[in-house]
Scaffold this active site. Structure first.
Site, PDB file in Angstrom:
ATOM      1  N   ARG A 101       0.848  -1.199   0.000  1.00 14.11           N
ATOM      2  CA  ARG A 101       0.000   0.000   0.000  1.00 14.11           C
ATOM      3  C   ARG A 101       0.884   1.250   0.000  1.00 14.11           C
ATOM      4  NH1 ARG A 101      -5.270  -0.358   0.270  1.00 14.11           N
ATOM      5  NH2 ARG A 101      -6.325  -2.136   1.229  1.00 14.11           N
ATOM      6  N   ARG A 102       1.910   1.246   0.847  1.00 16.44           N
ATOM      7  CA  ARG A 102       2.818   2.400   0.908  1.00 16.44           C
ATOM      8  C   ARG A 102       3.626   2.517  -0.371  1.00 16.44           C
ATOM      9  NH1 ARG A 102       4.520   0.690   6.363  1.00 16.44           N
ATOM     10  NH2 ARG A 102       2.896   1.454   7.764  1.00 16.44           N
ATOM     11  N   TYR A 140       4.710 -14.891  -7.660  1.00 20.27           N
ATOM     12  CA  TYR A 140       3.527 -14.111  -8.054  1.00 20.27           C
ATOM     13  C   TYR A 140       3.809 -12.616  -7.875  1.00 20.27           C
ATOM     14  CZ  TYR A 140      -1.588 -13.526  -8.740  1.00 20.27           C
ATOM     15  OH  TYR A 140      -2.843 -13.208  -9.217  1.00 20.27           O
ATOM     16  N   TYR A 184       5.238 -19.501  -4.151  1.00 24.05           N
ATOM     17  CA  TYR A 184       4.108 -18.830  -4.801  1.00 24.05           C
ATOM     18  C   TYR A 184       4.151 -17.322  -4.544  1.00 24.05           C
ATOM     19  CZ  TYR A 184      -0.895 -17.587  -5.417  1.00 24.05           C
ATOM     20  OH  TYR A 184      -2.072 -16.994  -5.778  1.00 24.05           O
ATOM     21  N   ARG A 204       3.276 -17.826 -11.218  1.00 30.09           N
ATOM     22  CA  ARG A 204       2.747 -18.324  -9.953  1.00 30.09           C
ATOM     23  C   ARG A 204       2.409 -19.811  -9.962  1.00 30.09           C
ATOM     24  NH1 ARG A 204      -1.872 -16.432 -12.558  1.00 30.09           N
ATOM     25  NH2 ARG A 204      -3.885 -17.263 -11.909  1.00 30.09           N
ATOM     26  N   ASN A 245      -5.241 -15.200  -1.858  1.00 26.38           N
ATOM     27  CA  ASN A 245      -5.238 -16.615  -2.225  1.00 26.38           C
ATOM     28  C   ASN A 245      -4.798 -17.488  -1.058  1.00 26.38           C
ATOM     29  OD1 ASN A 245      -3.778 -19.164  -3.488  1.00 26.38           O
ATOM     30  ND2 ASN A 245      -5.390 -18.494  -4.889  1.00 26.38           N
ATOM     31  N   GLN A 250      -1.933 -12.571  -0.668  1.00 21.84           N
ATOM     32  CA  GLN A 250      -2.580 -12.726   0.633  1.00 21.84           C
ATOM     33  C   GLN A 250      -3.972 -13.330   0.479  1.00 21.84           C
ATOM     34  OE1 GLN A 250      -4.524  -9.574   2.445  1.00 21.84           O
ATOM     35  NE2 GLN A 250      -4.554 -10.477   4.481  1.00 21.84           N
ATOM     36  N   GLU A 261      -7.736 -17.775   1.014  1.00 19.58           N
ATOM     37  CA  GLU A 261      -8.709 -18.668   0.395  1.00 19.58           C
ATOM     38  C   GLU A 261      -8.380 -20.147   0.664  1.00 19.58           C
ATOM     39  OE1 GLU A 261      -9.508 -15.491  -3.204  1.00 19.58           O
ATOM     40  OE2 GLU A 261      -8.551 -17.398  -3.655  1.00 19.58           O
ATOM     41  N   ARG A 274      -3.327 -10.214  -4.051  1.00 18.45           N
ATOM     42  CA  ARG A 274      -3.864 -11.532  -4.392  1.00 18.45           C
ATOM     43  C   ARG A 274      -3.077 -12.668  -3.733  1.00 18.45           C
ATOM     44  NH1 ARG A 274      -8.366 -12.941  -4.769  1.00 18.45           N
ATOM     45  NH2 ARG A 274      -7.648 -14.849  -5.718  1.00 18.45           N
TER      46      ARG A 274
END
Lengths: 131, 131, 131
Positions: free
Chosen positions: B27-28, B94, B90, B101, B52, B50, B55, B48
């Site tokens: 984000r930063r 990724y 991964y 990935r 995945n 995080q 999930e 994604r």
């Protein structure tokens, strides 16, 4: 171990895995390449089926096992099968149109409500008897 | 308690937590302020990773513990370490490019497949013996 | 069974469910129809409250139960209540503005840190004693 609940847990995980496979298939079908998860409403509905199932896993699985331990292994397993059935209906109807997702969602939510009430009764009973 | 499986569970949670820290850092780095989760492909890939991992947590953790109870504590722990290894690969690949990935994803998925087959064998065996 | 931990688990699931209800209410309030999850910052913050709570469930729940088994049922339950309190603060402040979400987030993260350290101590102690 509550064997029947363990078996239904594996079935629920297999179903959940299948909703994730649906996302992979929908990425190809609608041309939405990773990491994007938006941009095509048909893809987004399939994506939300998986996401919503994921969102309910931490509700369903702990309540299922609490019910199994406090109330009944076979009872939890039967309720778990109904939950999977509601989820399958939700998946099929939401994939068609967002407005159709209500009934399947309601069934799986009602099952979680029953599991929660049963677990709570069992827990409180356990606390009273150990007091 | 299956102590080794408990230890690997904590390690898996720490790794998962680290993928969430990656989102905060991204984000930063890429200037994507909360609550947005889209808008920059470099950020979206880290996000994604995080997502995945999240999930797969309701797939990995229940199967890991079912395997530990029905088959072997140390066996589950070793498979869990391989899962974490696949997840690290991964994450690293990724974060570089979406097309890279595959291998890490395949390793962690294969581990879950082994855990599932082992758990199923144990559960069915448990049902047969208690019948 | 650690009855108090089971009770707090049900409370945490009820709270988590409530954050999901918030998303449904925010869809109506801000006119963001499913399957969309973006497009309105006010909606997105409410959506992220649920998503972030979901993201922490596989951290919180396993650590809570490991702590309960290895250290103390009542200790885990008390820490779990503090976690829920931090989550409620996070929900209320993040719904107002993204910049206000820090304190509640910090409380619930600190609780998970304590649960993790306690679980690790218990696990290592268990491994040493069974060696």
């Amino acid at each position: 171990m509550p064997n029947w609940t363990a078996l239904v847990t594996v079935l629920a995980i297999l179903f959940y895995f299948y909703t994730g496979y649906g996302v992979t298939a929908a990425r190809r079908k609608y041309g939405v390449r990773a990491p994007a998860t938006t941009g095509n409403p048909d893809f987004e509905r399939v994506f939300r089926v998986q996401a919503n199932t994921l969102e309910w896993m931490p509700v369903f699985l702990p309540l299922l096992w609490l019910f199994a331990y406090y109330i009944s292994d076979i009872g939890a397993a039967v309720l778990g099968l109904v939950w999977i059935g509601g989820r399958v209906l939700y998946m099929m109807s939401y994939s068609e149109a967002a407005d159709k997702r209500g009934p399947g969602f309601g069934i799986q939510a009602a099952v979680c409500g029953v599991l929660l009430v049963g677990a709570l009764i069992g827990i409180v009973s356990g606390l009273v008897h150990s007091a």
